[in-house]
Design a protein around this motif. Structure first.
Motif, PDB file in Angstrom:
ATOM      1  N   GLU A 138       0.796  -1.218   0.000  1.00 21.00           N
ATOM      2  CA  GLU A 138       0.000   0.000   0.000  1.00 21.00           C
ATOM      3  C   GLU A 138       0.836   1.279   0.000  1.00 21.00           C
ATOM      4  O   GLU A 138       0.546   2.213  -0.758  1.00 21.00           O
ATOM      5  N   PRO A 139       1.917   1.370   0.793  1.00 14.68           N
ATOM      6  CA  PRO A 139       2.682   2.621   0.797  1.00 14.68           C
ATOM      7  C   PRO A 139       3.477   2.891  -0.485  1.00 14.68           C
ATOM      8  O   PRO A 139       3.913   4.015  -0.707  1.00 14.68           O
ATOM      9  N   VAL A 140       3.696   1.862  -1.307  1.00 16.23           N
ATOM     10  CA  VAL A 140       4.504   2.066  -2.517  1.00 16.23           C
ATOM     11  C   VAL A 140       3.683   1.998  -3.791  1.00 16.23           C
ATOM     12  O   VAL A 140       4.150   2.403  -4.863  1.00 16.23           O
ATOM     13  N   GLY A 141       2.461   1.462  -3.703  1.00 16.82           N
ATOM     14  CA  GLY A 141       1.625   1.331  -4.879  1.00 16.82           C
ATOM     15  C   GLY A 141       1.318  -0.127  -5.147  1.00 16.82           C
ATOM     16  O   GLY A 141       2.228  -0.948  -5.307  1.00 16.82           O
ATOM     17  N   GLU A 142       0.034  -0.471  -5.204  1.00 17.77           N
ATOM     18  CA  GLU A 142      -0.377  -1.870  -5.341  1.00 17.77           C
ATOM     19  C   GLU A 142      -0.046  -2.450  -6.712  1.00 17.77           C
ATOM     20  O   GLU A 142      -0.164  -3.650  -6.925  1.00 17.77           O
ATOM     21  N   ASP A 143       0.361  -1.602  -7.663  1.00 18.62           N
ATOM     22  CA  ASP A 143       0.733  -2.123  -8.983  1.00 18.62           C
ATOM     23  C   ASP A 143       2.180  -2.596  -9.011  1.00 18.62           C
ATOM     24  O   ASP A 143       2.625  -3.161 -10.019  1.00 18.62           O
ATOM     25  N   LEU A 144       2.917  -2.357  -7.934  1.00 14.88           N
ATOM     26  CA  LEU A 144       4.302  -2.802  -7.859  1.00 14.88           C
ATOM     27  C   LEU A 144       4.335  -4.184  -7.214  1.00 14.88           C
ATOM     28  O   LEU A 144       3.321  -4.830  -7.061  1.00 14.88           O
ATOM     29  N   GLY A 145       5.514  -4.664  -6.859  1.00 16.46           N
ATOM     30  CA  GLY A 145       5.604  -6.026  -6.353  1.00 16.46           C
ATOM     31  C   GLY A 145       6.678  -6.190  -5.321  1.00 16.46           C
ATOM     32  O   GLY A 145       6.749  -5.479  -4.336  1.00 16.46           O
ATOM     33  N   THR A 146       7.564  -7.144  -5.559  1.00 17.88           N
ATOM     34  CA  THR A 146       8.642  -7.438  -4.630  1.00 17.88           C
ATOM     35  C   THR A 146       9.971  -7.407  -5.385  1.00 17.88           C
ATOM     36  O   THR A 146       9.997  -7.803  -6.563  1.00 17.88           O
ATOM     37  N   PRO A 147      11.036  -6.897  -4.800  1.00 15.97           N
ATOM     38  CA  PRO A 147      11.188  -6.529  -3.395  1.00 15.97           C
ATOM     39  C   PRO A 147      10.541  -5.194  -3.042  1.00 15.97           C
ATOM     40  O   PRO A 147      10.733  -4.207  -3.753  1.00 15.97           O
ATOM     41  N   PHE A 161       9.648   1.800  -0.474  1.00 16.45           N
ATOM     42  CA  PHE A 161       9.971   1.815  -1.898  1.00 16.45           C
ATOM     43  C   PHE A 161      10.000   0.403  -2.453  1.00 16.45           C
ATOM     44  O   PHE A 161      10.112  -0.581  -1.711  1.00 16.45           O
ATOM     45  N   PHE A 162       9.892   0.299  -3.763  1.00 17.41           N
ATOM     46  CA  PHE A 162      10.082  -0.954  -4.473  1.00 17.41           C
ATOM     47  C   PHE A 162      11.534  -1.016  -4.940  1.00 17.41           C
ATOM     48  O   PHE A 162      12.067  -0.047  -5.465  1.00 17.41           O
ATOM     49  N   GLY A 163      12.170  -2.185  -4.770  1.00 19.94           N
ATOM     50  CA  GLY A 163      13.546  -2.358  -5.195  1.00 19.94           C
ATOM     51  C   GLY A 163      14.468  -2.520  -3.995  1.00 19.94           C
ATOM     52  O   GLY A 163      14.006  -2.618  -2.856  1.00 19.94           O
TER      53      GLY A 163
END
Length: 205
Positions: A138-147, A161-163
């Protein structure tokens, strides 16, 4: 103490690299790493335009994350560090097939009941999985993933953040330097993206 909370899907090779990098960071910076579960299968459910190979790759994806969540609920969140390592070594190094033998071997390695492997085929832990998944993304955007990583400094300030998406894994002070840079950039107000095309597979050694 600065904390780094990372959300992982055990099957994602880029998350695996990032997790091993974070463990290196612990050695060279005053940082405590904590692990949490998300699901690429949940993330991509109903998405249009996925490549066929990726759709096939996602099919057994709920098993490992369900087992991880079941273990967390049985033994507490601290168990995820060692269980992720046990699963990841088998998945990413040994190329073990996804299934009951993988789960039982990983659970046994970390001293957990092998019966938790049965969670792979159960929906009983899905509410807890979804809660963990959404808490991470939720804090980085639900369209992103892992890490996905949340950093909380000793003053309580949080940056999410993502990455990073990185290969091979930085070791020693190289890991620390990357950490310093990532946290600095991600903590800059209004900063959203820095990216370049990938030119190598997720080599993790």
């Amino acid at each position: 103490m600065t904390t780094a909370d990372m959300w992982f899907d055990p099957r994602c090779p880029w998350a695996w690299n990032a997790s091993r990098w974070l463990l290196e960071v612990e050695r060279v910076r005053v940082v405590e790493v904590r692990f949490h579960v998300m699901s690429l299968s949940v993330l991509n459910e109903g998405r249009e335009g996925l490549e066929e190979w990726y759709r096939e790759w996602l099919k057994p994806g709920m098993g490992p994350v369900r087992v991880a969540v079941a273990a967390e609920m049985k033994a507490g969140p601290e168990v995820l560090r060692d269980l992720y390592t046990a699963l990841g070594n088998r998945i990413h190094h040994d190329r073990a097939p996804i299934g009951p033998d993988l789960y039982r071997a990983a659970l046994a390695e970390v001293g957990l009941p092998v019966e938790l492997a049965e969670a792979a085929d159960s929906t009983a832990y899905d509410d807890a999985l979804l809660a963990s998944h959404h808490a991470g993304l939720e804090p980085v955007g639900e369209d992103l993933g892992t890490p996905t990583i949340h950093v909380t400094d000793d003053a309580g300030r949080r940056t999410a953040f993502f990455g990073p998406v990185v290969a091979p894994i930085p070791r020693g002070e190289d890991a620390g330097r990357l950490w310093d840079g990532v946290v600095l950039v991600a903590g800059t107000d209004g900063f959203f993206e820095l990216k370049r095309a990938r030119t190598r597979p997720p080599i993790d050694r």
